[in-house]
Design a protein around this motif. Structure first.
Motif, mmCIF file in Angstrom:
data_model
loop_
_atom_site.group_PDB
_atom_site.id
_atom_site.type_symbol
_atom_site.label_atom_id
_atom_site.label_comp_id
_atom_site.label_asym_id
_atom_site.label_seq_id
_atom_site.Cartn_x
_atom_site.Cartn_y
_atom_site.Cartn_z
ATOM 1 N N ALA A 275 2.721 -8.894 -3.157
ATOM 2 C CA ALA A 275 1.765 -8.237 -2.261
ATOM 3 C C ALA A 275 2.312 -6.898 -1.765
ATOM 4 N N ASP A 276 3.610 -6.853 -1.443
ATOM 5 C CA ASP A 276 4.234 -5.608 -1.005
ATOM 6 C C ASP A 276 4.160 -4.559 -2.099
ATOM 7 N N PHE A 277 4.512 -4.974 -3.327
ATOM 8 C CA PHE A 277 4.493 -4.016 -4.433
ATOM 9 C C PHE A 277 3.073 -3.520 -4.694
ATOM 10 N N THR A 278 2.120 -4.432 -4.680
ATOM 11 C CA THR A 278 0.735 -4.057 -4.942
ATOM 12 C C THR A 278 0.239 -3.027 -3.932
ATOM 13 N N GLN A 279 0.615 -3.197 -2.686
ATOM 14 C CA GLN A 279 0.201 -2.258 -1.638
ATOM 15 C C GLN A 279 0.758 -0.858 -1.903
ATOM 16 N N VAL A 280 2.044 -0.771 -2.244
ATOM 17 C CA VAL A 280 2.657 0.520 -2.542
ATOM 18 C C VAL A 280 2.074 1.111 -3.826
ATOM 19 N N GLN A 281 1.855 0.261 -4.819
ATOM 20 C CA GLN A 281 1.314 0.732 -6.091
ATOM 21 C C GLN A 281 -0.075 1.339 -5.894
ATOM 22 N N GLU A 282 -0.913 0.683 -5.127
ATOM 23 C CA GLU A 282 -2.264 1.187 -4.908
ATOM 24 C C GLU A 282 -2.269 2.479 -4.103
ATOM 25 N N ALA A 283 -1.294 2.618 -3.218
ATOM 26 C CA ALA A 283 -1.241 3.809 -2.372
ATOM 27 C C ALA A 283 -0.568 4.996 -3.063
ATOM 28 N N GLU A 284 0.454 4.726 -3.887
ATOM 29 C CA GLU A 284 1.277 5.812 -4.411
ATOM 30 C C GLU A 284 1.351 5.898 -5.931
ATOM 31 N N GLY A 285 0.950 4.838 -6.638
ATOM 32 C CA GLY A 285 1.115 4.848 -8.093
ATOM 33 C C GLY A 285 2.574 4.912 -8.474
ATOM 34 N N LEU A 286 3.374 4.002 -7.904
ATOM 35 C CA LEU A 286 4.819 3.988 -8.110
ATOM 36 C C LEU A 286 5.214 3.737 -9.562
ATOM 37 N N LEU A 287 4.394 2.980 -10.273
ATOM 38 C CA LEU A 287 4.697 2.580 -11.647
ATOM 39 C C LEU A 287 3.542 2.963 -12.567
ATOM 40 N N ALA A 288 3.863 3.590 -13.684
ATOM 41 C CA ALA A 288 2.842 3.940 -14.671
ATOM 42 C C ALA A 288 3.250 3.390 -16.032
#
Length: 343
Positions: free
Chosen positions: A318-331
């Protein structure tokens, strides 16, 4: 504005039915690069990667073979590495398992052609020898909350089974929330009998995979050293993070030692991909992580590795998903919804 990125190259198991035609779809403008890879295959009397990629049908029995899957993945990944957007600065390069050979090429320690040649050579040797096998088993739950005690218990079980007379079993790859184990048939079967099934999938055998990253591969490593000269290795142009989490710095690396690690320790000892991602995050603090194609399965292991080390306070899916949706940390370049963000 420049985006600082760590580039990650995939290993085996990433070119599947959905990836058939990957080169044709994404790299029709890189004919020269693919032609150079094809020439290496043709000189060895092997089917060119463009022909394999352009086939009408996908066959698991054929495309999971080391001498087919490895060069296909190499061609796709190295082509992807040349297709990044101009605003991206690669600050470090790493890879998973076979992806280390590709990282060498993407990071400038060998030429793209020699990187492809290493993959093609080692993939062929692995397939010809086909010593042992591999399976995958999770130590994280579906929420990705790290369970260190569970991981330690599983690794202790692996060590106990591997110590039995007439059985071989060892950690092959520490892969985020998954343990990739390798051994002989007796060792693999003993582990399968000892652990509960998870999600009706695991433990899961990997077809046409040998006991990579274990001492069973010593004969393959020796053949690889005979076939691939030290002279093709050079100082890297970018920092390279290997399967121990060790950094090979530009201008401060010994090409001979790089050759010896690549065709020695990297083949016969466990590959700690989780440590490589931890080092990438902590040492380089990138804006994003880019995983080349083909496939998109390695992205999960990158995310789980970041959660496992608690980077930026990540403690769960859930933590990762939140950051991913906000910042696109991983492509993941193998995903159509993420590829356009980095090409």
């Amino acid at each position: 504005m420049t985006r600082r990125a760590v580039l990650i190259l995939p290993g085996r198991g990433t070119y599947n039915a959905g990836e058939l035609g990957y080169l044709k779809r994404h790299h029709a403008d890189r004919v020269d690069l693919i032609a150079r890879f094809d020439a290496i295959r043709e000189a060895a009397g092997e089917v060119p990667v463009s022909t394999l990629d352009g086939a009408e049908k996908f066959s698991l029995s054929r495309y999971s073979r080391g001498d087919v899957a490895s060069p296909l993945i190499a061609a796709c990944a190295l082509a992807d590495a040349t297709a990044l957007a101009d605003d991206i600065e690669i600050v470090a390069v790493s890879g998973n398992s076979m992806g280390w050979y590709l990282a060498l090429a993407a990071g400038g320690a060998v030429t793209p052609e020699d990187g492809f040649r290493i993959v093609n050579t080692m993939g062929g040797l692995m397939q010809a020898q086909l010593i042992g096998g591999q399976l995958v088993y999770p130590w994280m739950g579906v929420d990705w909350v790290p369970e260190a005690a569970r991981k330690a218990d599983l690794l202790a079980q692996v060590e106990e089974i591997g110590a039995r007379e007439g059985q071989a079993l060892a950690l092959s790859i520490d892969l985020g929330g998954m343990l990739v184990l390798a051994g002989d048939e007796a060792g693999l079967a003993a582990f399968e009998a000892a652990v509960p099934r998870v999600n009706d999938r695991f433990p899961m055998r990997l077809p046409n995979h040998a006991a990579f990253h274990t001492r069973l591969q010593a004969p393959v490593a020796a053949l690889g050293r005979d076939a691939l000269a030290r002279s093709i290795f050079h100082q890297p142009a970018k920092p390279l993070i290997d399967g121990r989490g060790h950094i090979w710095w530009p201008g401060a690396s010994d090409p001979a030692r790089l050759h010896d690690y690549t065709l020695g320790h990297q083949v016969t000892e466990a590959y700690d991909f989780t440590a490589a991602i931890r080092m990438a995050a902590r040492e380089f603090a990138p804006d994003l992580f880019i995983v080349t194609g083909p496939g998109d399965t390695l992205g999960g292991a990158v995310a789980q590795s970041l959660v496992a080390c608690g980077w930026r306070g990540l403690g769960s899916k859930a933590d990762f998903t939140q950051v991913q949706e906000a910042e696109g940390l991983l492509a993941s370049m193998g995903r159509s919804d993420q590829r356009g963000h980095v090409t």
